[in-house]
Motif scaffolding. Structure first.
Motif, PDB file in Angstrom:
ATOM      1  N   MET A  35       0.833  -1.206   0.000  1.00  0.00           N
ATOM      2  CA  MET A  35       0.000   0.000   0.000  1.00  0.00           C
ATOM      3  C   MET A  35       0.864   1.251   0.000  1.00  0.00           C
ATOM      4  SD  MET A  35      -2.846   1.476  -0.263  1.00  0.00           S
ATOM      5  CE  MET A  35      -3.937   0.035  -0.303  1.00  0.00           C
ATOM      6  N   HIS A  36       1.949   1.236   0.774  1.00  0.00           N
ATOM      7  CA  HIS A  36       2.829   2.403   0.824  1.00  0.00           C
ATOM      8  C   HIS A  36       3.379   2.703  -0.576  1.00  0.00           C
ATOM      9  CE1 HIS A  36       6.074   4.788   3.048  1.00  0.00           C
ATOM     10  NE2 HIS A  36       6.180   5.041   1.769  1.00  0.00           N
ATOM     11  N   THR A  37       3.832   1.670  -1.277  1.00  0.00           N
ATOM     12  CA  THR A  37       4.372   1.865  -2.625  1.00  0.00           C
ATOM     13  C   THR A  37       3.287   2.397  -3.552  1.00  0.00           C
ATOM     14  OG1 THR A  37       5.839  -0.003  -2.186  1.00  0.00           O
ATOM     15  CG2 THR A  37       5.675   0.746  -4.475  1.00  0.00           C
ATOM     16  N   LEU A  86       0.917   4.380  -2.776  1.00  0.00           N
ATOM     17  CA  LEU A  86       0.701   5.811  -2.537  1.00  0.00           C
ATOM     18  C   LEU A  86       1.739   6.661  -3.284  1.00  0.00           C
ATOM     19  CD1 LEU A  86      -0.407   6.016   1.213  1.00  0.00           C
ATOM     20  CD2 LEU A  86      -1.798   5.860  -0.861  1.00  0.00           C
ATOM     21  N   HIS A  87       2.950   6.114  -3.497  1.00  0.00           N
ATOM     22  CA  HIS A  87       3.916   6.826  -4.350  1.00  0.00           C
ATOM     23  C   HIS A  87       3.361   6.959  -5.773  1.00  0.00           C
ATOM     24  CE1 HIS A  87       7.606   7.277  -1.879  1.00  0.00           C
ATOM     25  NE2 HIS A  87       7.080   6.276  -1.199  1.00  0.00           N
ATOM     26  N   LEU A  88       2.737   5.892  -6.276  1.00  0.00           N
ATOM     27  CA  LEU A  88       2.149   5.955  -7.612  1.00  0.00           C
ATOM     28  C   LEU A  88       1.038   7.001  -7.645  1.00  0.00           C
ATOM     29  CD1 LEU A  88       1.835   2.151  -8.517  1.00  0.00           C
ATOM     30  CD2 LEU A  88       3.790   3.689  -8.812  1.00  0.00           C
ATOM     31  N   LEU A 140      16.243   8.720  -0.625  1.00  0.00           N
ATOM     32  CA  LEU A 140      15.291   8.947  -1.714  1.00  0.00           C
ATOM     33  C   LEU A 140      14.696   7.607  -2.139  1.00  0.00           C
ATOM     34  CD1 LEU A 140      17.018  11.406  -4.207  1.00  0.00           C
ATOM     35  CD2 LEU A 140      15.339  11.936  -2.434  1.00  0.00           C
ATOM     36  N   LEU A 141      13.385   7.634  -2.463  1.00  0.00           N
ATOM     37  CA  LEU A 141      12.751   6.436  -2.963  1.00  0.00           C
ATOM     38  C   LEU A 141      12.388   6.701  -4.424  1.00  0.00           C
ATOM     39  CD1 LEU A 141      10.016   4.632  -3.519  1.00  0.00           C
ATOM     40  CD2 LEU A 141      11.912   3.613  -2.252  1.00  0.00           C
ATOM     41  N   GLU A 142      12.838   5.830  -5.305  1.00  0.00           N
ATOM     42  CA  GLU A 142      12.613   6.008  -6.733  1.00  0.00           C
ATOM     43  C   GLU A 142      11.789   4.858  -7.303  1.00  0.00           C
ATOM     44  OE1 GLU A 142      16.160   6.197  -9.200  1.00  0.00           O
ATOM     45  OE2 GLU A 142      15.020   7.390 -10.646  1.00  0.00           O
ATOM     46  N   PRO A 179      11.938  11.985  -1.226  1.00  0.00           N
ATOM     47  CA  PRO A 179      12.491  11.491   0.028  1.00  0.00           C
ATOM     48  C   PRO A 179      11.465  10.627   0.744  1.00  0.00           C
ATOM     49  CG  PRO A 179      12.766  13.877  -0.168  1.00  0.00           C
ATOM     50  CD  PRO A 179      11.810  13.447  -1.248  1.00  0.00           C
ATOM     51  N   CYS A 180      11.898   9.483   1.262  1.00  0.00           N
ATOM     52  CA  CYS A 180      10.986   8.610   2.009  1.00  0.00           C
ATOM     53  C   CYS A 180      11.791   7.624   2.835  1.00  0.00           C
ATOM     54  CB  CYS A 180      10.055   7.849   1.066  1.00  0.00           C
ATOM     55  SG  CYS A 180       8.784   6.952   1.972  1.00  0.00           S
ATOM     56  N   GLY A 181      11.403   7.446   4.089  1.00  0.00           N
ATOM     57  CA  GLY A 181      12.100   6.502   4.966  1.00  0.00           C
ATOM     58  C   GLY A 181      11.323   5.226   5.196  1.00  0.00           C
ATOM     59  N   THR A 214       8.952   1.586   4.108  1.00  0.00           N
ATOM     60  CA  THR A 214       9.258   0.282   3.505  1.00  0.00           C
ATOM     61  C   THR A 214       8.407   0.109   2.247  1.00  0.00           C
ATOM     62  OG1 THR A 214       7.602  -0.845   4.862  1.00  0.00           O
ATOM     63  CG2 THR A 214       9.851  -0.761   5.719  1.00  0.00           C
ATOM     64  N   HIS A 215       9.027  -0.449   1.209  1.00  0.00           N
ATOM     65  CA  HIS A 215       8.386  -0.549  -0.104  1.00  0.00           C
ATOM     66  C   HIS A 215       8.638  -1.920  -0.715  1.00  0.00           C
ATOM     67  CE1 HIS A 215       9.813   3.573   0.698  1.00  0.00           C
ATOM     68  NE2 HIS A 215       8.652   3.950   0.214  1.00  0.00           N
ATOM     69  N   VAL A 216       7.778  -2.318  -1.654  1.00  0.00           N
ATOM     70  CA  VAL A 216       8.048  -3.534  -2.421  1.00  0.00           C
ATOM     71  C   VAL A 216       9.069  -3.217  -3.512  1.00  0.00           C
ATOM     72  CG1 VAL A 216       5.848  -4.666  -1.939  1.00  0.00           C
ATOM     73  CG2 VAL A 216       6.028  -3.101  -3.897  1.00  0.00           C
TER      74      VAL A 216
HETATM   75 ZN   LIG Z   1       7.705   5.686   0.657  1.00  0.00          ZN
END
Ligand SMILES: [Zn+2]
Length: 236
Positions: free
Chosen positions: A102-104, A106-108, A190-192, A200-202, A204-206
């Protein structure tokens, strides 16, 4: 300061650790796979396993006083472990994986909708973002289709670090107004999402967007003149 295993490897389900302190605020370990509640993402649950076979349920994980200070909150009534005790820290992986998906997602979502992100929440099975946006014409069906397209395209997701100075030179990277990136430690994570989102994001992501699975926009709420809240949930 705790060695945060999940920061380099979000897929680590357990790690050996030593109890550094234990009091009414919670249990500190020298290293952990447990994510502490922050940035809108819930804290992990799980267990600490002791060498003698006993287990202690962990009901939540929160931030302590300083950078990278993690407090594991035992379930009510649990007897606190001795300082120096060797444990295996093990998260509830199925729940964490849903939070990562779900966190990933939300980036989308933040890449699809223009407007600064002013708040957000990642819960078990659902999530939401608030956008600073006067436009009231956001379309549930269209956003759902765009999200699932980005998911099916299976973009890679990776974290990398830049220095505070590099981030200060690129303020456009900061889309989340409510959660300022943690500056002051010299570097920012950074999360790409390849070709889709960089910020920037700290959390957890898939590793790939295809792992998110099918989602839908369940509700778009107008929370005031400028605030649009977009709610998302997994389908099935
Ligand atoms: Zn994130």
């Amino acid at each position: 300061m705790t060695d945060l295993v999940f920061r380099a490897d979000a897929y680590a389900r357990s790690c050996p650790a030593t109890v550094v302190s234990a009091d009414e605020r919670g249990i500190r370990l020298d290293r952990t796979v447990f994510y502490a509640e922050s940035g809108g993402q819930l804290g992990d649950t799980g267990v600490l396993r002791f060498a003698d076979g006993r287990t202690m349920p962990i009901a939540n994980t929160v931030k302590g006083d300083g950078h990278d200070d993690v407090l594991h909150i035992p379930a009510a009534g649990a007897e606190l472990p001795a300082v120096g005790a060797a444990v295996t820290a093990e998260i509830d992986w199925d729940r964490r994986h849903r939070l990562m998906r779900m966190h990933t997602c939300l980036h989308l979502l933040s890449s699809i909708i223009t407007g600064d992100v002013t708040g957000g929440q990642v819960s078990d099975g659902k999530g939401r973002l608030d956008f600073n946006l006067p436009d009231t014409s956001l379309d549930k069906v269209h956003i759902t289709a765009e999200l699932n397209r980005l998911i099916r395209e299976d973009h890679t997701v990776q974290a990398r670090w830049i220095t505070d100075e590099e981030l200060a030179a690129k303020p456009e990277l900061v889309r989340t107004m409510s959660v300022k990136p943690p500056m002051g430690t010299g570097r920012v994570r950074l999360l790409e999402v390849d070709g889709v989102d960089l910020q920037p994001c700290g959390g957890t992501h898939v590793a790939r967007t295809g792992e998110i699975g099918t989602v839908e926009v369940t509700k778009i709420e107008n929370k005031g003149r400028q605030n649009r809240r977009v709610n998302i949930a997994f389908v099935g």
